[in-house]
Write an enzyme that holds these catalytic residues in place. Sequence first.
Site, PDB file in Angstrom:
ATOM      1  N   ARG A   1      -1.214  -1.648  -0.797  1.00 31.40           N
ATOM      2  CA  ARG A   1      -1.223  -0.186  -0.812  1.00 31.40           C
ATOM      3  C   ARG A   1      -0.125   0.323  -1.739  1.00 31.40           C
ATOM      4  O   ARG A   1       1.015  -0.152  -1.694  1.00 31.40           O
ATOM      5  CB  ARG A   1      -1.024   0.383   0.600  1.00 31.40           C
ATOM      6  CG  ARG A   1      -2.170  -0.015   1.531  1.00 31.40           C
ATOM      7  CD  ARG A   1      -2.070   0.601   2.901  1.00 31.40           C
ATOM      8  NE  ARG A   1      -3.140   0.094   3.761  1.00 31.40           N
ATOM      9  CZ  ARG A   1      -3.285   0.396   5.051  1.00 31.40           C
ATOM     10  NH1 ARG A   1      -2.410   1.206   5.624  1.00 31.40           N
ATOM     11  NH2 ARG A   1      -4.287  -0.115   5.749  1.00 31.40           N
TER      12      ARG A   1
ATOM     13  N   GLU B   1       3.662   3.790  14.444  1.00 34.96           N
ATOM     14  CA  GLU B   1       2.299   3.252  14.467  1.00 34.96           C
ATOM     15  C   GLU B   1       2.270   1.747  14.199  1.00 34.96           C
ATOM     16  O   GLU B   1       2.823   1.267  13.215  1.00 34.96           O
ATOM     17  CB  GLU B   1       1.447   3.961  13.417  1.00 34.96           C
ATOM     18  CG  GLU B   1       0.030   3.430  13.329  1.00 34.96           C
ATOM     19  CD  GLU B   1      -0.647   3.802  12.021  1.00 34.96           C
ATOM     20  OE1 GLU B   1      -1.452   2.991  11.532  1.00 34.96           O
ATOM     21  OE2 GLU B   1      -0.354   4.885  11.478  1.00 34.96           O
TER      22      GLU B   1
ATOM     23  N   SER C   1      -4.269   1.165  14.383  1.00 34.72           N
ATOM     24  CA  SER C   1      -5.226   2.268  14.355  1.00 34.72           C
ATOM     25  C   SER C   1      -6.595   1.682  14.647  1.00 34.72           C
ATOM     26  O   SER C   1      -6.878   0.540  14.292  1.00 34.72           O
ATOM     27  CB  SER C   1      -5.265   2.946  12.980  1.00 34.72           C
ATOM     28  OG  SER C   1      -4.084   3.676  12.746  1.00 34.72           O
TER      29      SER C   1
END
Length: 423
Positions: A258, A345, A348
Amino acid sequence: MIDLQLLRNTPEVIQASQAARGADPAIVEQAQAADVSRREALTAFESLRSQQKAAGDLVKKATPEERPAAIAAASELAARVKEAEALSKQRAAELDELLMKIDNVIIDGIPAGGEENFVTLRTHGEVPQYDFEPRDHLELGEMLGAIDMERGTKVSGARFYFLRGVGARLELALMNLALDKAMSNSFVPLITPTLVRPEIMSGTGFLGEHSDEVYHLPADDLFLTGTSEVALAGYHSGEILDLGEGPLRYAGWSTCYRREAGSHGKDTRGIIRVHQFNKLEMFVYTSPEEAEAEHDRLVGWQEDMLQALGLSYRVIDVAAGDLGSSAARKFDIEAWVPTQEAFRELTSTSNCTTYQSRRLKTRFRGENGKTEPVATLNGTLATTRWIVALLETHQQADGSVIVPEALRPYMGGLEVLQPITKK
């Protein structure tokens, strides 16, 4: 891609979804108009093609005297048919372009608003307390000889790192624990390609407004995937699936990439937000009627993992404005990170309903024998970032870290990670 019948019959549902996401609902009216234009162009084309067929029949039946005029009329119609066909294709392309820009329709009941408007569904575990000043994961990782950011930066630049020694073993242990968990729940393991074609990347919804997050190799026109969800969604593209024995479940093990565009200055310390990491991703093909129940099952398996690792966490229902374009609903699980005094987080899991399968032309045969788009879901079961919460949660005053019991069989029975340097 949204359901065209939904656009025609209840456009207000799509408009409300767009508004809840903070997206432009006006595109719905544009798509409606484009759909009308496409159907008109298609009707005109089919009418002319029918006339062309009739004209061809007349040519066959014409007398020698009538033949020249019949041939001229057929030739004129042929030209008009060609123009009408081109216009029909143009109108179809214009409609598709607009449809591809409309986000998936959210599921009723999810919170409206942006990133801060999530709803906490439940929490698990107590926030850990220490009788010493806790160290952050990078300091611990350096003491353990587990994380080397300095050499990662030297070799590849900012936000790259080496996991070494017990750090490498810890990541492999996490991934293998997750793989065993997945396989015990009927997931087929796959090691997936990390380079995919543009149509696969686009089909999963990753080339929309967040395309700047994706690495592109122009010379090959291939994209590096930020999650194995992309390859797994493309795995059955263009196929008709058999769901007679239940959902098709895959566990994709891959390295992910990413660009982290727009995150300058955020989480620059350590391995929370990096350009490359490993992940085991659950991916499911199921019927639309079963999708929400399967979504809950995915979250349950994620919670099993975090509980086995002794982490405190909360499960949140992500607000509409914080969803990716393909997700109709997303649950995040955030673990407590002691030195940040915050939940961060770790997983997900998204219900993408039929949005991706419509783009990728993946269908299944329903009970009535007709084919229809399949529902797709995805969810993280282990990833590199989990090391952050593990090291910080289970640290001791001397910089050692207790290995959760569930991980010990995957680390040769090792119970405690010992520092190799003192700070």
